[in-house]
Design a protein around this motif. Structure first.
Motif, short mmCIF file in Angstrom:
data_model
loop_
_atom_site.label_atom_id
_atom_site.label_comp_id
_atom_site.label_asym_id
_atom_site.label_seq_id
_atom_site.Cartn_x
_atom_site.Cartn_y
_atom_site.Cartn_z
N LYS A 20 28.17 -8.39 -35.61
CA LYS A 20 27.39 -7.50 -34.76
C LYS A 20 26.52 -8.29 -33.78
CE LYS A 20 27.05 -3.40 -37.72
NZ LYS A 20 26.15 -2.46 -38.40
N GLN A 21 25.89 -9.33 -34.27
CA GLN A 21 25.04 -10.14 -33.41
C GLN A 21 25.84 -10.84 -32.32
OE1 GLN A 21 21.73 -10.06 -33.33
NE2 GLN A 21 21.88 -8.53 -34.96
N GLU B 97 26.86 -8.62 -40.29
CA GLU B 97 25.77 -8.71 -39.33
C GLU B 97 26.04 -9.80 -38.31
OE1 GLU B 97 22.41 -7.48 -37.47
OE2 GLU B 97 23.40 -6.54 -39.19
N GLN B 98 26.71 -10.85 -38.73
CA GLN B 98 27.05 -11.95 -37.81
C GLN B 98 27.96 -11.46 -36.69
OE1 GLN B 98 28.89 -15.30 -39.72
NE2 GLN B 98 28.81 -16.59 -37.89
N THR C 299 20.23 -1.47 -29.36
CA THR C 299 20.23 -1.84 -30.79
C THR C 299 19.44 -0.82 -31.61
OG1 THR C 299 18.24 -3.22 -30.59
CG2 THR C 299 20.39 -4.29 -30.23
#
Length: 202
Positions: free
Chosen positions: A115-116, A112-113, A60
């Protein structure tokens, strides 16, 4: 003529010096020395060619070393604990699996969701244990390379430890390069000596 000979001698001496550096490096490192990440951080690298155990990669925080879309390597921290603020060991990797995963992570998700969720699905790779074999930054341009890598981290606002160690994954001593430098240097000196003797006997 004298200037030409001086140039030949200078080139041969430079090649001999390069040969000495390459061959002594190979002699010091007949095989990678196994060391734990904790030992490496406490004592520094005892040799240039190492196999480092006991660490985890953190993809990350991987950094694109080219700074462009044409990516062929990443700089990745090797840590003992997740979220380590200023990792002391970073490694340059060209691992195809890592490159493909990081390209997808950085360029194929809009939120971002997403990616997470991708990280969670590939947690073993993003935060997994890493046994790393490679070489420390060494050789004639060691200081310059280290400074460039440190500057790259600083430009990305990454805290840099004063004891930071950079490793090139998969790199190993190249014996043939030292032998090649030595052979060319010897042949150059022999050729020059022969031409001088021939000139004096004329």
């Amino acid at each position: 003529m004298h200037r030409f000979r001086f140039t030949i001698v200078a080139v041969c001496l430079l090649l001999a010096w390069l040969a000495y550096g390459e061959l002594t490096l190979a002699l010091r490192n007949p095989a990678p020395l196994e060391i734990t990440l904790d030992q490496l951080q406490r004592s520094g690298p005892p040799r240039e060619w190492l196999t480092i155990t006991g660490g985890n990669q953190d993809l990350t925080r991987a950094i694109n070393m080219s700074g462009t879309m044409d990516i062929d390597s990443f700089l990745v921290p090797l840590t003992t604990t997740k979220g380590e603020k200023a990792p002391e060991v970073w490694f340059e990797t060209r691992d195809p699996q890592v490159l493909a995963t990081l390209k997808k992570y950085y360029f194929q998700f809009d939120t971002e969701q997403e990616k997470q969720a991708f990280i969670a699905a590939n947690a073993d790779l993003f935060y997994g244990p890493k046994t790393l074999t490679g070489m420390t930054v060494s050789g004639l341009v060691a200081g310059s390379n280290r400074d460039k890598l440190s500057k790259l981290l600083e430009e990305m606002n990454v805290p840099v430890s004063p004891k930071v160690i950079f490793i090139s994954e998969g790199k190993k001593p190249i014996v043939w390069r030292g032998l090649l430098f030595a052979i060319i240097a010897i042949l150059g000196i022999l050729k020059l000596s022969h031409s001088i003797k021939k000139e004096r006997s004329a």
